[in-house]
Write a protein that holds these residues in place. Structure first.
Motif, PDB file in Angstrom:
ATOM      1  N   CYS A   4       0.845  -1.198   0.000  1.00 54.02           N
ATOM      2  CA  CYS A   4       0.000   0.000   0.000  1.00 54.02           C
ATOM      3  C   CYS A   4       0.878   1.245   0.000  1.00 54.02           C
ATOM      4  O   CYS A   4       2.008   1.200   0.510  1.00 54.02           O
ATOM      5  CB  CYS A   4      -0.910   0.026   1.231  1.00 54.02           C
ATOM      6  SG  CYS A   4      -2.251  -1.169   1.161  1.00 54.02           S
ATOM      7  N   VAL A   5       0.359   2.327  -0.594  1.00 54.89           N
ATOM      8  CA  VAL A   5       1.079   3.597  -0.580  1.00 54.89           C
ATOM      9  C   VAL A   5       0.118   4.707  -0.176  1.00 54.89           C
ATOM     10  O   VAL A   5      -1.012   4.764  -0.675  1.00 54.89           O
ATOM     11  CB  VAL A   5       1.741   3.889  -1.947  1.00 54.89           C
ATOM     12  CG1 VAL A   5       0.752   3.869  -3.103  1.00 54.89           C
ATOM     13  CG2 VAL A   5       2.518   5.205  -1.915  1.00 54.89           C
ATOM     14  N   ALA A  45       6.849   1.860  -4.575  1.00 55.54           N
ATOM     15  CA  ALA A  45       5.839   0.804  -4.371  1.00 55.54           C
ATOM     16  C   ALA A  45       5.638   0.015  -5.667  1.00 55.54           C
ATOM     17  O   ALA A  45       5.622  -1.228  -5.662  1.00 55.54           O
ATOM     18  CB  ALA A  45       4.523   1.431  -3.920  1.00 55.54           C
ATOM     19  N   VAL A  46       5.534   0.726  -6.798  1.00 57.78           N
ATOM     20  CA  VAL A  46       5.311   0.057  -8.092  1.00 57.78           C
ATOM     21  C   VAL A  46       6.539  -0.763  -8.493  1.00 57.78           C
ATOM     22  O   VAL A  46       6.422  -1.907  -8.955  1.00 57.78           O
ATOM     23  CB  VAL A  46       4.934   1.099  -9.165  1.00 57.78           C
ATOM     24  CG1 VAL A  46       4.821   0.451 -10.547  1.00 57.78           C
ATOM     25  CG2 VAL A  46       3.617   1.791  -8.805  1.00 57.78           C
ATOM     26  N   ARG A  47       7.747  -0.201  -8.273  1.00 62.13           N
ATOM     27  CA  ARG A  47       8.974  -0.959  -8.603  1.00 62.13           C
ATOM     28  C   ARG A  47       9.068  -2.222  -7.742  1.00 62.13           C
ATOM     29  O   ARG A  47       9.494  -3.277  -8.220  1.00 62.13           O
ATOM     30  CB  ARG A  47      10.208  -0.086  -8.351  1.00 62.13           C
ATOM     31  CG  ARG A  47      10.379   1.023  -9.376  1.00 62.13           C
ATOM     32  CD  ARG A  47      11.658   1.775  -9.152  1.00 62.13           C
ATOM     33  NE  ARG A  47      11.747   2.926 -10.073  1.00 62.13           N
ATOM     34  CZ  ARG A  47      12.870   3.541 -10.385  1.00 62.13           C
ATOM     35  NH1 ARG A  47      14.022   3.122  -9.869  1.00 62.13           N
ATOM     36  NH2 ARG A  47      12.875   4.573 -11.210  1.00 62.13           N
ATOM     37  N   THR A  48       8.673  -2.111  -6.464  1.00 62.82           N
ATOM     38  CA  THR A  48       8.714  -3.277  -5.574  1.00 62.82           C
ATOM     39  C   THR A  48       7.730  -4.347  -6.053  1.00 62.82           C
ATOM     40  O   THR A  48       8.058  -5.541  -6.071  1.00 62.82           O
ATOM     41  CB  THR A  48       8.388  -2.839  -4.135  1.00 62.82           C
ATOM     42  OG1 THR A  48       9.297  -1.793  -3.764  1.00 62.82           O
ATOM     43  CG2 THR A  48       8.508  -3.975  -3.155  1.00 62.82           C
ATOM     44  N   LEU A 117       3.690  -4.355   3.193  1.00 68.72           N
ATOM     45  CA  LEU A 117       4.573  -3.197   3.118  1.00 68.72           C
ATOM     46  C   LEU A 117       3.746  -1.951   2.825  1.00 68.72           C
ATOM     47  O   LEU A 117       2.864  -1.981   1.961  1.00 68.72           O
ATOM     48  CB  LEU A 117       5.582  -3.446   1.995  1.00 68.72           C
ATOM     49  CG  LEU A 117       6.941  -2.739   1.995  1.00 68.72           C
ATOM     50  CD1 LEU A 117       7.596  -2.746   3.354  1.00 68.72           C
ATOM     51  CD2 LEU A 117       7.853  -3.334   0.942  1.00 68.72           C
ATOM     52  N   VAL A 118       4.016  -0.871   3.602  1.00 68.62           N
ATOM     53  CA  VAL A 118       3.328   0.412   3.399  1.00 68.62           C
ATOM     54  C   VAL A 118       4.382   1.474   3.091  1.00 68.62           C
ATOM     55  O   VAL A 118       5.354   1.604   3.837  1.00 68.62           O
ATOM     56  CB  VAL A 118       2.533   0.842   4.650  1.00 68.62           C
ATOM     57  CG1 VAL A 118       1.833   2.174   4.419  1.00 68.62           C
ATOM     58  CG2 VAL A 118       1.532  -0.231   5.059  1.00 68.62           C
TER      59      VAL A 118
END
Ligand SMILES: Cc1cc2nc3c(=O)[nH]c(=O)nc-3n(C[C@H](O)[C@H](O)[C@H](O)COP(=O)(O)OP(=O)(O)OC[C@H]3O[C@@H](n4cnc5c(N)ncnc54)[C@H](O)[C@@H]3O)c2cc1C
Length: 265
Positions: A4-5, A45-48, A117-118
């Motif tokens: 989440c972001v 977040a998107v790369r992860t 993961l946040v």
């Protein structure tokens, strides 16, 4: 991996007005943008997600924001930049929240999503406290690392991160689930792809209120905020200060005399 972001919509102008009754920013009718630091959080977040999916762990990114109804615009932009879906926390009861209540409200929604993961930005350019990310971790009892400049290792149990500190860098190992706040050195945010823009256009963005997240009405919004802004003012303009000209020795003399008058030396 469930990622989440947290995305905050902030004024895109410095010409902001303060509500004289609540001493909070008037956010209606002004130009807004995604908080710049959150673009780096979103990109990471998107790369992860891409990295974990490529490593055989299908992953998703959900963007979440607490704000007025028009904050939906910021979430649509987040989908155009690679988030899979988004949720808007919007209700009059959330308005005027201080950092304790903002992080509590976001944490209640995140509890429902149960992320591994946040990601948050290191700070918002309006409130500027940098307190919400660590606050979310405290409410969720998650591990956390702030001012992260690089994720050096990540599996589904822990990560190793390089974080910025005043003296340079510090490398920390963090057990998942965790909250990370990121600095702008971490990456170069992408621009929206055509596919991203199409996803953003057709996305359904649910709007959650206090009941949807099981929030305690005593712990949200201006009413629940332990910190109340009692006065907002523009600091007085400082005078230009004195300018001295002359040879270095002469200037050193003059400066010494000034400092002596000020009883600094
Ligand atoms: C001028 C000003 C001064 C203020 N001073 C204080 C104060 O001293 N103490 C206090 O308790 N409150 C204060 N507030 C209120 C505070 O701004 C709000 O509580 C705000 O919602 C969160 O704090 P922040 O803007 O400092 O965010 P930060 O803590 O700086 O934000 C860090 C990160 O948290 C995430 N985040 C923050 N807000 C949201 C959101 N609404 N939705 C999704 N993600 C989010 C973003 O990823 C962001 O990058 C102030 C507000 C203003 C405008």
């Amino acid at each position: 991996m469930k990622i989440c972001v947290c995305i905050k919509q902030v004024p895109a102008t410095t010409d902001v007005k303060i509500d004289p009754e609540t001493n909070t920013l008037i956010r209606e009718g002004i130009e807004n943008q995604i908080n710049p630091f959150d673009l780096y959080a979103l990109e990471e977040a998107v790369r992860t997600k891409e990295r974990r999916t490529a490593e055989g762990d299908p992953s998703t990114v959900t963007a979440i924001s607490m704000g007025p109804p028009w904050a939906e615009e910021a979430l649509r932009e987040a989908i155009s930049l690679g988030a899979d879906d988004a949720i808007l926390l919007s209700d009059k009861a959330f308005a005027g929240a201080d950092t304790w209540c903002t992080s509590y409200t976001l944490a209640k929604a995140l509890q429902k999503l149960n992320p591994d993961l946040v990601f948050c930005g290191m700070q918002a350019i309006d409130g500027d406290t940098g307190q919400v990310g660590p606050g979310i971790a405290a409410h969720l009892n998650y591990a956390q690392a702030a001012y992260v400049a690089k994720i050096e290792f990540l599996d589904n149990r822990k990560l190793v991160a390089r974080r910025l500190i005043e003296e340079g860098y510090e490398v920390v190992e963090v057990a998942l689930p965790a909250v990370l706040t990121v600095v702008k050195e971490i990456n170069e945010p992408r621009t929206p792809s055509l596919r991203g823009k199409m996803n953003a256009k057709k996305a359904q963005i649910p709007v959650w209120g206090p009941a949807d997240i099981g929030a305690d009405p005593e712990k949200i919004g201006l009413r629940g905020s332990p910190t109340q802004v009692i006065k907002v003012m523009t600091p007085p303009c400082r005078s230009g200060g004195a300018k001295y000209e002359g040879e270095p020795e002469e200037l050193a003399e003059k400066l010494y005399d000034v400092l002596k008058c000020l009883e600094v030396v």
